[in-house]
Write a protein that holds these residues in place. Structure first.
Motif, mmCIF file in Angstrom:
data_model
loop_
_atom_site.group_PDB
_atom_site.id
_atom_site.type_symbol
_atom_site.label_atom_id
_atom_site.label_comp_id
_atom_site.label_asym_id
_atom_site.label_seq_id
_atom_site.Cartn_x
_atom_site.Cartn_y
_atom_site.Cartn_z
ATOM 1 N N SER A 32 22.608 28.334 -32.957
ATOM 2 C CA SER A 32 21.764 27.517 -33.834
ATOM 3 C C SER A 32 20.346 28.065 -33.806
ATOM 4 N N ALA A 33 19.556 27.651 -34.782
ATOM 5 C CA ALA A 33 18.163 28.081 -34.836
ATOM 6 C C ALA A 33 17.389 27.535 -33.642
ATOM 7 N N ARG A 34 17.665 26.306 -33.262
ATOM 8 C CA ARG A 34 16.970 25.710 -32.111
ATOM 9 C C ARG A 34 17.323 26.447 -30.813
ATOM 10 N N GLU A 35 18.589 26.799 -30.654
ATOM 11 C CA GLU A 35 19.015 27.560 -29.478
ATOM 12 C C GLU A 35 18.323 28.929 -29.460
ATOM 13 N N ALA A 36 18.184 29.535 -30.633
ATOM 14 C CA ALA A 36 17.517 30.838 -30.725
ATOM 15 C C ALA A 36 16.046 30.721 -30.344
ATOM 16 N N LEU A 37 15.396 29.664 -30.801
ATOM 17 C CA LEU A 37 13.988 29.478 -30.481
ATOM 18 C C LEU A 37 13.797 29.294 -28.977
ATOM 19 N N ASP A 38 14.721 28.600 -28.345
ATOM 20 C CA ASP A 38 14.670 28.447 -26.883
ATOM 21 C C ASP A 38 14.915 29.779 -26.179
ATOM 22 N N ALA A 39 15.786 30.600 -26.735
ATOM 23 C CA ALA A 39 16.182 31.852 -26.079
ATOM 24 C C ALA A 39 15.216 33.002 -26.305
ATOM 25 N N VAL A 40 14.443 32.966 -27.369
ATOM 26 C CA VAL A 40 13.645 34.133 -27.755
ATOM 27 C C VAL A 40 12.652 34.556 -26.665
ATOM 28 N N SER A 41 12.040 33.620 -25.964
ATOM 29 C CA SER A 41 11.090 33.975 -24.898
ATOM 30 C C SER A 41 11.791 34.545 -23.678
ATOM 31 N N ARG A 42 13.018 34.138 -23.475
ATOM 32 C CA ARG A 42 13.810 34.611 -22.335
ATOM 33 C C ARG A 42 14.439 35.973 -22.620
ATOM 34 N N VAL A 43 14.947 36.157 -23.822
ATOM 35 C CA VAL A 43 15.666 37.374 -24.213
ATOM 36 C C VAL A 43 14.703 38.502 -24.599
ATOM 37 N N LEU A 44 13.578 38.145 -25.221
ATOM 38 C CA LEU A 44 12.595 39.112 -25.724
ATOM 39 C C LEU A 44 13.247 40.194 -26.587
ATOM 40 N N PRO A 45 13.866 39.769 -27.704
ATOM 41 C CA PRO A 45 14.544 40.749 -28.559
ATOM 42 C C PRO A 45 13.542 41.635 -29.307
ATOM 43 N N ASP A 46 14.050 42.755 -29.811
ATOM 44 C CA ASP A 46 13.260 43.634 -30.671
ATOM 45 C C ASP A 46 13.352 43.187 -32.124
ATOM 46 N N VAL A 47 14.434 42.477 -32.459
ATOM 47 C CA VAL A 47 14.696 42.022 -33.820
ATOM 48 C C VAL A 47 15.642 40.821 -33.748
ATOM 49 N N ILE A 48 15.530 39.957 -34.761
ATOM 50 C CA ILE A 48 16.419 38.798 -34.862
ATOM 51 C C ILE A 48 17.223 38.943 -36.147
ATOM 52 N N LEU A 49 18.522 38.720 -36.059
ATOM 53 C CA LEU A 49 19.412 38.668 -37.221
ATOM 54 C C LEU A 49 19.838 37.225 -37.346
ATOM 55 N N SER A 50 19.444 36.556 -38.423
ATOM 56 C CA SER A 50 19.693 35.121 -38.548
ATOM 57 C C SER A 50 20.421 34.749 -39.825
ATOM 58 N N ASP A 51 21.403 33.883 -39.668
ATOM 59 C CA ASP A 51 22.026 33.225 -40.804
ATOM 60 C C ASP A 51 20.953 32.329 -41.430
ATOM 61 N N ILE A 52 21.129 31.968 -42.673
ATOM 62 C CA ILE A 52 20.171 31.083 -43.331
ATOM 63 C C ILE A 52 20.645 29.643 -43.291
ATOM 64 N N ALA A 53 21.842 29.382 -43.785
ATOM 65 C CA ALA A 53 22.354 28.011 -43.885
ATOM 66 C C ALA A 53 23.010 27.588 -42.582
ATOM 67 N N MET A 54 22.245 26.844 -41.769
ATOM 68 C CA MET A 54 22.764 26.330 -40.501
ATOM 69 C C MET A 54 22.326 24.876 -40.366
ATOM 70 N N PRO A 55 23.179 24.046 -39.795
ATOM 71 C CA PRO A 55 22.783 22.648 -39.592
ATOM 72 C C PRO A 55 21.729 22.521 -38.489
ATOM 73 N N GLY A 56 20.857 21.527 -38.610
ATOM 74 C CA GLY A 56 19.899 21.234 -37.561
ATOM 75 C C GLY A 56 18.733 22.200 -37.476
ATOM 76 N N GLY A 57 18.474 22.941 -38.485
ATOM 77 C CA GLY A 57 17.404 23.937 -38.507
ATOM 78 C C GLY A 57 17.955 25.215 -39.096
ATOM 79 N N ASP A 58 17.504 25.547 -40.294
ATOM 80 C CA ASP A 58 18.051 26.736 -40.962
ATOM 81 C C ASP A 58 17.238 27.984 -40.618
ATOM 82 N N GLY A 59 17.601 29.085 -41.229
ATOM 83 C CA GLY A 59 16.926 30.349 -40.961
ATOM 84 C C GLY A 59 15.458 30.336 -41.362
#
Length: 180
Positions: free
Chosen positions: A90-117
């Motif tokens: 989910s987008a919320r899970e990604a936002l929580d993970a981004v500081s921990r994972v420190l990715p170089d790039v994000i690939l995100s779906d657009i249509a997701m429940p509870g917070g879209d791309g």
């Protein structure tokens, strides 16, 4: 990717055995089910050309999609090109993970429940850490007509991919997003 369509459902055959999941669309008779490796298909797609040589060694990609099959497909394709993959459902899970994972790039779906791309992109751009707020975000959607490329690029996405995504193109777009 090889997709086998039969009365009992759809099987993803291209995934490594340890990552393979079975997705049964409809089945009333479970006795007909067989392991995916024992079901060759006359309708299976065959590769027409050699695969891309796009290499993504050491590139960290955070994949965000609420569909488990898409997460598996994108993970497999990017890992095949050498990327280091993390996933969020989910987008919320990604936002929580981004500081921990420190990715170089994000690939995100657009249509997701509870917070879209779009929501995820706005939150990434507002992040206090400049290393995170400046991350390239690539949009991937099965609803290409509902989310035109021009609108996605204007919103701040690095690129737009319509599902199903060719694995070579996926690796090329991710490489471009990180400046390779």
């Amino acid at each position: 990717m090889v997709i086998v369509e039969e009365p009992i459902g759809v099987l993803a055959e291209a995934l490594r055995l340890d990552r393979r999941r079975r997705f049964v669309a409809a089945s009333s008779d479970s006795s007909k089910e067989e392991p995916p490796t024992s079901r060759p298909s006359a309708h299976a797609e065959q590769p027409e050309r050699a695969r891309s040589t796009t290499r993504l060694e050491t590139v960290k990609v955070l994949i965000v999609d609420d569909d488990p099959a898409s997460l598996d497909y994108f993970s497999f394709a990017l890992e095949t090109c050498g990327a280091v993959v993390s996933v969020a459902a989910s987008a919320r899970e990604a936002l929580d993970a981004v500081s921990r994972v420190l990715p170089d790039v994000i690939l995100s779906d657009i249509a997701m429940p509870g917070g879209d791309g779009y929501w995820l992109l706005r939150e990434i751009r507002r992040h206090a850490d400049r290393a995170i707020s400046g991350l390239p975000v690539v949009a991937a959607t099965a609803y290409g007509r509902d989310y035109p490329r021009d609108s996605l690029l204007a919103a701040g996405f690095h690129e737009h991919l319509s599902k199903p995504v060719d694995p070579d193109l996926l690796c090329q777009v991710i490489a471009s997003a990180v400046g390779r």
